[in-house]
Design a protein around this motif. Structure first.
Motif, short mmCIF file in Angstrom:
data_model
loop_
_atom_site.label_atom_id
_atom_site.label_comp_id
_atom_site.label_asym_id
_atom_site.label_seq_id
_atom_site.Cartn_x
_atom_site.Cartn_y
_atom_site.Cartn_z
N ALA A 82 0.84 -1.21 0.00
CA ALA A 82 0.00 0.00 0.00
C ALA A 82 0.87 1.25 0.00
CB ALA A 82 -0.94 0.00 1.20
N ALA A 83 1.91 1.26 0.80
CA ALA A 83 2.81 2.42 0.85
C ALA A 83 3.56 2.57 -0.47
CB ALA A 83 3.80 2.27 2.00
N THR A 85 2.42 1.69 -3.44
CA THR A 85 1.45 2.23 -4.40
C THR A 85 1.25 3.72 -4.16
OG1 THR A 85 0.35 0.09 -4.51
CG2 THR A 85 -0.90 1.99 -5.26
N LEU A 86 1.13 4.12 -2.92
CA LEU A 86 0.97 5.54 -2.59
C LEU A 86 2.19 6.34 -3.04
CD1 LEU A 86 -0.70 7.76 -1.29
CD2 LEU A 86 0.38 7.18 0.88
N VAL A 89 1.91 6.84 -6.78
CA VAL A 89 0.92 7.86 -7.13
C VAL A 89 1.46 9.25 -6.83
CG1 VAL A 89 -1.39 8.74 -6.61
CG2 VAL A 89 -1.03 6.29 -6.86
N ALA A 90 2.15 9.40 -5.71
CA ALA A 90 2.73 10.71 -5.38
C ALA A 90 3.80 11.10 -6.40
CB ALA A 90 3.33 10.67 -3.98
N LEU A 119 -5.38 11.01 -4.95
CA LEU A 119 -4.30 10.97 -3.98
C LEU A 119 -4.81 11.23 -2.56
CD1 LEU A 119 -1.28 10.59 -3.67
CD2 LEU A 119 -0.98 13.01 -4.04
N SER A 122 -6.59 8.40 -0.66
CA SER A 122 -5.77 7.35 -0.05
C SER A 122 -5.59 7.58 1.45
CB SER A 122 -4.42 7.27 -0.74
OG SER A 122 -3.68 8.45 -0.50
N TYR A 125 -7.53 5.07 3.46
CA TYR A 125 -7.17 3.65 3.39
C TYR A 125 -6.59 3.20 4.73
CZ TYR A 125 -4.77 -0.65 2.29
OH TYR A 125 -4.34 -1.94 2.29
#
Length: 134
Positions: A82-83, A85-86, A89-90, A119, A122, A125
């Motif tokens: 998850a981190a 993926t974040l 995206v960032a 963004l 998230s 989440y």
């Protein structure tokens, strides 16, 4: 990255990160050759005029690509999916904003707005709790 991680999980490497980098690059070579053949680009290789500068740039881009792949696998081994993926995206948001600053024909204000909404969403989440092993 998830599928690639699934593929390399059944293979044991002496160096997990470098093994994953080289293995996924080797697996990608076949489909890339088929794409090159299917698009007609392989027939144009004989028409390329090779120069020392052009060859140096090709080698440099290849090395940088391998370094980028290594940093992706290294980062993925350090943080959760998850981190990761974040973070991706960032980075995408930063690259879109830089493109807007440099060129004016890439992203619309509405597109940037929805990218920021994605963004910010998230934030809500929450990782699922780990199941207890018995």
């Amino acid at each position: 990255m998830t599928y690639a991680k699934h593929m390399v999980s059944s293979v044991k490497f002496d160096s997990v990160i470098w093994g994953s980098v080289l293995y996924t690059n080797a697996l990608a070579a076949g489909p890339m050759m088929m794409l090159g053949f299917g698009s007609g680009e392989l027939s144009q290789v004989s028409e390329v005029s090779w120069s020392v500068g052009g060859l140096a740039m090709l080698v440099l881009c290849s090395v940088l690509g391998i370094c980028m792949n290594w940093s992706g696998w290294n980062c993925r081994s350090q943080i959760s999916a998850a981190a990761y993926t974040l973070l991706g995206v960032a980075c995408k948001l930063i690259s879109v904003l830089l493109n807007v600053l440099i060129w004016d024909k890439h992203a619309s204000p509405l597109g940037i707005f929805w990218l920021i909404v994605c963004l910010l969403s998230s934030i809500f989440y929450r990782q699922a709790p780990m199941s207890s092993s018995k």
